[in-house]
Write an enzyme that holds these catalytic residues in place. Structure first.
Site, PDB file in Angstrom:
ATOM      1  N   ALA A  50       6.343   1.374   5.713  1.00  0.00           N
ATOM      2  CA  ALA A  50       7.463   0.038   5.135  1.00  0.00           C
ATOM      3  C   ALA A  50       7.419   0.414   3.550  1.00  0.00           C
ATOM      4  O   ALA A  50       8.418   0.382   2.921  1.00  0.00           O
ATOM      5  CB  ALA A  50       6.896  -1.229   5.414  1.00  0.00           C
ATOM      6  N   CYS A  51       6.248   0.483   2.980  1.00  0.00           N
ATOM      7  CA  CYS A  51       6.266   0.773   1.266  1.00  0.00           C
ATOM      8  C   CYS A  51       6.794   1.987   1.010  1.00  0.00           C
ATOM      9  O   CYS A  51       7.573   2.148   0.131  1.00  0.00           O
ATOM     10  CB  CYS A  51       4.665   0.701   1.102  1.00  0.00           C
ATOM     11  N   THR A  52       6.700   3.098   1.903  1.00  0.00           N
ATOM     12  CA  THR A  52       7.489   4.356   1.709  1.00  0.00           C
ATOM     13  C   THR A  52       8.783   4.171   1.694  1.00  0.00           C
ATOM     14  O   THR A  52       9.494   4.698   0.804  1.00  0.00           O
ATOM     15  CB  THR A  52       6.966   5.394   2.715  1.00  0.00           C
ATOM     16  N   ALA A 110       0.888  -1.441  -0.024  1.00  0.00           N
ATOM     17  CA  ALA A 110      -0.117   0.119  -0.134  1.00  0.00           C
ATOM     18  C   ALA A 110       0.900   1.175   0.094  1.00  0.00           C
ATOM     19  O   ALA A 110       1.977   1.536   1.030  1.00  0.00           O
ATOM     20  CB  ALA A 110      -1.151  -0.152   1.389  1.00  0.00           C
ATOM     21  N   ALA A 151      10.037   2.366  -1.524  1.00  0.00           N
ATOM     22  CA  ALA A 151       9.844   3.186  -2.513  1.00  0.00           C
ATOM     23  C   ALA A 151      11.054   4.252  -2.537  1.00  0.00           C
ATOM     24  O   ALA A 151      11.650   4.557  -3.721  1.00  0.00           O
ATOM     25  CB  ALA A 151       8.460   3.927  -2.755  1.00  0.00           C
TER      26      ALA A 151
END
Length: 160
Positions: free
Chosen positions: A50-52, A45, A55
């Site tokens: 964590a995804c930030t 998401a 990325a």
């Protein structure tokens, strides 16, 4: 020896082709990168911690990947509008693509059961695939960790 898990891809498999909208709503097709190396990573998401982290690691390391001949594509189930916020907030310099139908997630075997805080849930398995110039998978990495992922990937690609 690694045993294949049903529904999961392995190195040597043909990469499933796709065409998905990016953060601007423009279609991006894997076939348009034929003849080049492509890193396709799936994340749960946009705009989550964590995804930030993951990325931003790709963002910060993109030039060295590009110099080595790799293109990066991120894919999530987020709608285009959410991806647009993600790209703007984090100044992402590579395409992030929307797969709301989960069709591409399923084709790559990254939608399924996983453990989250001790409970079994259905969701995105954070995974990364390296597609070779001929369209076959050179690496199929499932259940990767967000933090330190790019470093691990660089070692596998012998770029570190």
């Amino acid at each position: 020896m690694t045993l294949a898990v049903p529904g999961r891809l392995v190195a040597g498999d043909r990469a499933p082709l796709f065409s998905l909208p990016d953060a601007d709503g423009s279609p991006v097709s894997l076939a348009s990168f034929a003849g080049r190396h492509v890193i396709v990573y799936f994340y749960p998401a946009a705009l989550t911690p964590a995804c930030t982290t993951q990325a931003c690691d790709f963002r910060d390391g993109l030039q060295s990947l590009t110099d080595a001949g790799y293109t990066v594509l991120g894919i999530s189930k987020d709608p285009v509008a959410q991806l647009a916020k993600f790209v703007e907030r984090e100044n992402l310099n590579f395409p992030v693509l929307s797969d709301e139908s989960l069709e591409v997630h399923r084709a790559y075997g990254v939608w399924g059961e996983k453990q989250l805080y001790g409970k079994t849930v259905t969701g995105v398995l954070r995974s990364t695939f390296v597609v070779g110039p001929d369209g076959t998978l050179e690496h199929a990495l499932y259940n990767v960790k967000a933090k330190g992922h790019l470093g691990m990937l660089r070692k596998k690609l012998r770029l570190a």
